[in-house]
Design an enzyme around this catalytic site. Structure first.
Site, PDB file in Angstrom:
ATOM      1  N   HIS A 122       3.415 -59.034 105.007  1.00  0.00           N
ATOM      2  CA  HIS A 122       3.321 -57.857 104.132  1.00  0.00           C
ATOM      3  C   HIS A 122       4.602 -57.675 103.302  1.00  0.00           C
ATOM      4  O   HIS A 122       4.539 -57.313 102.137  1.00  0.00           O
ATOM      5  CB  HIS A 122       3.040 -56.614 104.976  1.00  0.00           C
ATOM      6  CG  HIS A 122       2.703 -55.381 104.206  1.00  0.00           C
ATOM      7  ND1 HIS A 122       2.039 -55.378 102.994  1.00  0.00           N
ATOM      8  CD2 HIS A 122       2.913 -54.079 104.503  1.00  0.00           C
ATOM      9  CE1 HIS A 122       1.876 -54.131 102.583  1.00  0.00           C
ATOM     10  NE2 HIS A 122       2.399 -53.319 103.474  1.00  0.00           N
ATOM     11  N   GLU A 132      -0.474 -48.955 112.043  1.00  0.00           N
ATOM     12  CA  GLU A 132      -0.336 -47.723 111.276  1.00  0.00           C
ATOM     13  C   GLU A 132      -1.678 -46.999 111.141  1.00  0.00           C
ATOM     14  O   GLU A 132      -2.731 -47.612 111.278  1.00  0.00           O
ATOM     15  CB  GLU A 132       0.208 -48.043 109.881  1.00  0.00           C
ATOM     16  CG  GLU A 132       1.588 -48.682 109.925  1.00  0.00           C
ATOM     17  CD  GLU A 132       2.081 -49.180 108.580  1.00  0.00           C
ATOM     18  OE1 GLU A 132       3.295 -49.099 108.340  1.00  0.00           O
ATOM     19  OE2 GLU A 132       1.252 -49.666 107.767  1.00  0.00           O
TER      20      GLU A 132
END
Length: 184
Positions: free
Chosen positions: A55, A149
């Site tokens: 990411h 998350e």
């Protein structure tokens, strides 16, 4: 045995500012088509999801390259991120889920990165500050800590659990939706 679903519902989930909301379309319907079929569109970071190192780390691992043992096993749910919570997470194979709206600053991320946690989970859509998440992500992902998350820990009390939060196998992707549950 108690199973607590800690996953946001995908189509009504919170979305990181600037990301597209997930959507779906029923392309076949019962009874007229004799079956039901749904097409959907989403970001790899919608709802409850993991961030793989790719990411923010150019040479980082993609979702399909991560060790699956990271996503299943003992974990600790804590309401604060401090030395005691990090130390306790070692007894839970390095899995720590943070309950509440806690903001992880770059300074805090540096100390967490040195802790060698395997997985850090948060309720917000991003582990870092909304206005500047990049540095925190780079620190934690660069240390090999997988980020979970967009959790919903509203039904989970602080304490010890077994976590099951396997990401979808999305080859070459930097993130993936997850169905996360706590087992006690």
């Amino acid at each position: 045995m108690e199973i607590i679903d800690i996953t946001q519902e995908l189509f009504s989930c919170n979305v990181y500012p600037g990301d597209r909301k997930p959507s779906f379309e029923r392309v076949k319907q019962l009874p007229e088509d004799n079956y039901q079929l749904t097409d959907f569109s989403l970001s790899s970071h919608n709802g409850t999801h993991i961030d793989a190192p790719l990411h923010f780390i150019a040479e980082g691992q993609a979702v399909d390259e991560l060790d699956l043992s990271t996503f299943y096993g003992p974990c600790l749910v804590a309401e604060q991120l401090d030395a005691a919570a990090i130390a306790a997470a070692y007894c839970h194979e390095g899995r720590l889920l943070l309950k509440g709206k806690l903001e992880i600053t770059p300074a805090i991320a540096q100390s967490v990165a040195q802790s060698k946690l395997r997985l850090l989970g948060v309720e917000s859509q991003s582990v870092g500050p909304v206005d500047a998440p990049m540095e925190v992500h780079r620190i934690l992902l660069g240390a090999g800590i997988v980020l979970l998350e967009g959790l919903d820990l509203s039904q989970a009390l602080p304490g010890n659990y077994t976590l099951s939060a396997f990401p979808m196998k999305l080859g070459g992707c930097e993130g993936a939706p997850v169905r996360a549950v706590l087992i006690r």
